[in-house]
Design a protein around this motif. Structure first.
Motif, PDB file in Angstrom:
ATOM      1  N   LEU A  54     -46.995  25.176  24.714  1.00 18.19           N
ATOM      2  CA  LEU A  54     -47.063  26.570  24.294  1.00 18.19           C
ATOM      3  C   LEU A  54     -47.517  26.656  22.839  1.00 18.19           C
ATOM      4  O   LEU A  54     -48.331  27.526  22.481  1.00 18.19           O
ATOM      5  N   LEU A  55     -47.030  25.741  22.015  1.00 16.98           N
ATOM      6  CA  LEU A  55     -47.397  25.741  20.601  1.00 16.98           C
ATOM      7  C   LEU A  55     -48.888  25.467  20.419  1.00 16.98           C
ATOM      8  O   LEU A  55     -49.559  26.112  19.605  1.00 16.98           O
ATOM      9  N   TYR A  56     -49.422  24.517  21.181  1.00 18.13           N
ATOM     10  CA  TYR A  56     -50.868  24.248  21.126  1.00 18.13           C
ATOM     11  C   TYR A  56     -51.676  25.474  21.546  1.00 18.13           C
ATOM     12  O   TYR A  56     -52.721  25.781  20.969  1.00 18.13           O
ATOM     13  N   ALA A  57     -51.199  26.177  22.561  1.00 17.90           N
ATOM     14  CA  ALA A  57     -51.920  27.356  23.045  1.00 17.90           C
ATOM     15  C   ALA A  57     -51.953  28.457  21.983  1.00 17.90           C
ATOM     16  O   ALA A  57     -52.994  29.077  21.744  1.00 17.90           O
ATOM     17  N   VAL A  58     -50.812  28.685  21.329  1.00 22.19           N
ATOM     18  CA  VAL A  58     -50.732  29.748  20.316  1.00 22.19           C
ATOM     19  C   VAL A  58     -51.584  29.414  19.101  1.00 22.19           C
ATOM     20  O   VAL A  58     -52.382  30.241  18.624  1.00 22.19           O
ATOM     21  N   ILE A  59     -51.431  28.189  18.589  1.00 21.55           N
ATOM     22  CA  ILE A  59     -52.212  27.804  17.413  1.00 21.55           C
ATOM     23  C   ILE A  59     -53.699  27.713  17.773  1.00 21.55           C
ATOM     24  O   ILE A  59     -54.573  28.058  16.968  1.00 21.55           O
ATOM     25  N   GLY A  60     -53.999  27.292  18.989  1.00 22.38           N
ATOM     26  CA  GLY A  60     -55.395  27.279  19.448  1.00 22.38           C
ATOM     27  C   GLY A  60     -55.994  28.669  19.462  1.00 22.38           C
ATOM     28  O   GLY A  60     -57.172  28.857  19.121  1.00 22.38           O
ATOM     29  N   LEU A  61     -55.196  29.666  19.837  1.00 24.73           N
ATOM     30  CA  LEU A  61     -55.671  31.055  19.834  1.00 24.73           C
ATOM     31  C   LEU A  61     -55.974  31.521  18.412  1.00 24.73           C
ATOM     32  O   LEU A  61     -56.970  32.217  18.171  1.00 24.73           O
TER      33      LEU A  61
END
Length: 459
Positions: A54-61
């Motif tokens: 989830l953290l990768y997805a948010v920071i990726g966004l």
């Protein structure tokens, strides 16, 4: 000053447009997918477990929105050699000089992290070899590749990046097969359910979750390399849209896909934080030869990221030397390479083995990645602020490659990057670099502000 045609093969500064779309895609991917994933993922998984996805997805966004802001400015002015030039143009010469040197130092720290990782990977086979000599050898080879020609660099990076992409895809395909067939490992049965078993948002506490944010951020940093290559790309506007969108999507797919599969093959609690989870997975499932192959892959991955750092840092130092009139570095070879700037950057990377030898630094890799992240964040925030000024300027193209939902995504991205900076203080090894970054902003930022107050760089 007359602006060059975007169809011209040679820029006004003497650099040449010799990179194709495939080069641009691979350089961006190569500069981003490196030790942050192949080595740093072990640390982040051990701290946050499945929440790391989830953290990768948010920071990726957040990176997607930042990339779109850079892309919007580059689309309107594709002759700009690096995105930091927009900070100078829209926020003033003092801010531009500060951002240029800050970003260059961030790249140097990032390069040090790749050199540190390269030595670790080589010592997998040759544990008695001297780390400093390994780092110096790799640095000399890659520096020479960078000063031959941009196209030679592009070809090298293309194949470097392709190797790691094939490895990630192979891991994902193999992991999916193992999960679907219930493959038995010494740590248990492979299953997608491993990711969600006894799931907790903060399995090791909120403090450890905060501590994993800097490494995730560092793993994504470097995505903006695609904006640096546009200045040496044929048909820049045509390449730009596809390069930015597809690079972000692919990187997110590779990161999230690889992490999900790793935690499906073996329980995340079995992953050792200071070793590559890719190598660990193949060792645990009983394929020691495959582990050696993966170690080779992560070695080429680190070399690829270092290759991109040398390319980018050389271009930034060259542009800065032009803006400041620093003649010794303001030179271009006949093949269109700022060789002196590249070699200067490579020389500073030799501080990597020095940092490793300092007893007070318990984790040299985390120390240099933190130093890079601190400085990256400062420049990213300034880039977003410059984009806001671009939107108010006569350069704004209403029908250009616009950042989506600008009114909301711009301030949210700036605020989120600011919060990420303060998360660095949650790790003891990050406190010194983070404090140093604040001192750098206050002291050097203040110096640039007063020295260049009211000045502009000639158009």
């Amino acid at each position: 000053m007359t602006q060059p045609s975007i169809d011209s093969e040679i820029n006004l500064d003497g650099t040449k447009r010799t990179l194709s779309n495939r080069h641009v895609q691979m350089i961006a991917i190569g500069g981003t997918i490196g030790t942050g994933l192949f080595l740093g993922a072990g640390s982040t998984i051990s701290k946050s477990g499945p929440t790391i996805i989830l953290l990768y997805a948010v920071i990726g966004l957040l990176f997607f929105f930042m990339m779109r802001s850079i892309g919007e400015m580059l689309y309107s002015q594709p002759d700009q050699h690096t995105f930091v030039g927009f900070i100078t143009k829209y926020l003033g010469k003092g801010t531009g000089v500060f951002a240029g040197l800050t970003y260059w130092l961030a790249l140097i720290f990032a390069g040090m992290s790749e050199l540190t990782a390269i030595a670790n990977y080589v010592k997998y086979w040759f544990p008695d070899w001297n780390s400093a000599l390994i780092e110096i050898g790799f640095l000399i080879i890659l520096a020479l590749l960078n000063i031959l020609a941009a196209k030679a660099f592009g070809e090298t990076e293309f194949w470097f990046a392709l190797i790691k992409i094939i490895a990630i895809v192979a891991l994902i395909v193999t992991g999916v097969f193992m999960a679907l067939t219930g493959f038995k490992t010494p740590k248990g049965t492979s299953s997608f359910g491993n990711v969600f078993t006894n799931f907790s948002l903060f399995p090791n506490g909120f403090h450890n979750f905060l501590g994993s944010i800097p490494m995730v951020f560092f793993a994504m940093a470097g995505m903006e390399f695609v904006g640096i290559t546009i200045g040496e790309t044929k048909n820049p506007r045509q390449v730009l849209k596809k390069a930015i969108n597809e690079t972000v999507y692919r990187i997110l797919l590779f990161y999230i896909g690889a992490l999900f599969v790793i935690m499906s093959i073996i329980p995340w609690t079995s992953i050792t934080p200071d070793r590559s989870p890719f190598v660990q997975v193949f060792q645990i499932v009983g394929f020691p030869a495959a582990a050696a192959v993966i170690n080779f892959v992560v070695l080429t991955s680190a070399a690829s990221a270092l290759n991109s750092v040398l390319f980018s840092s050389g271009r930034h130092l060259f542009q800065l030397s032009q803006e400041l009139g620093f003649k010794p570095l303001d030179k271009i070879t006949k093949s269109g390479i700022p060789s002196r700037a590249v070699l200067t950057s490579a020389t500073l990377l030799l501080f990597a083995p020095v940092i490793v030898s300092i007893p007070a630094i318990s984790n040299a890799f985390q120390f240099v990645t933190s130093g890079a992240s601190d400085l990256y964040i400062v420049v990213y925030i300034l880039t977003m602020v410059a984009h806001r000024q671009y939107r108010k300027s006569a350069d704004f193209m209403p029908d250009g490659f616009k950042m989506p939902f600008y009114e909301v995504t711009s301030p949210v991205t700036i605020a989120a990057f600011s919060l990420i900076f303060f998360s660095l203080f949650s790790n003891s090894d990050d406190v010194i670099p983070a404090s140093g970054a604040i001192a750098w902003v206050i002291l050097f930022g203040g110096f640039c502000f007063f020295k260049y107050r009211g000045q502009k760089i000639a158009a």
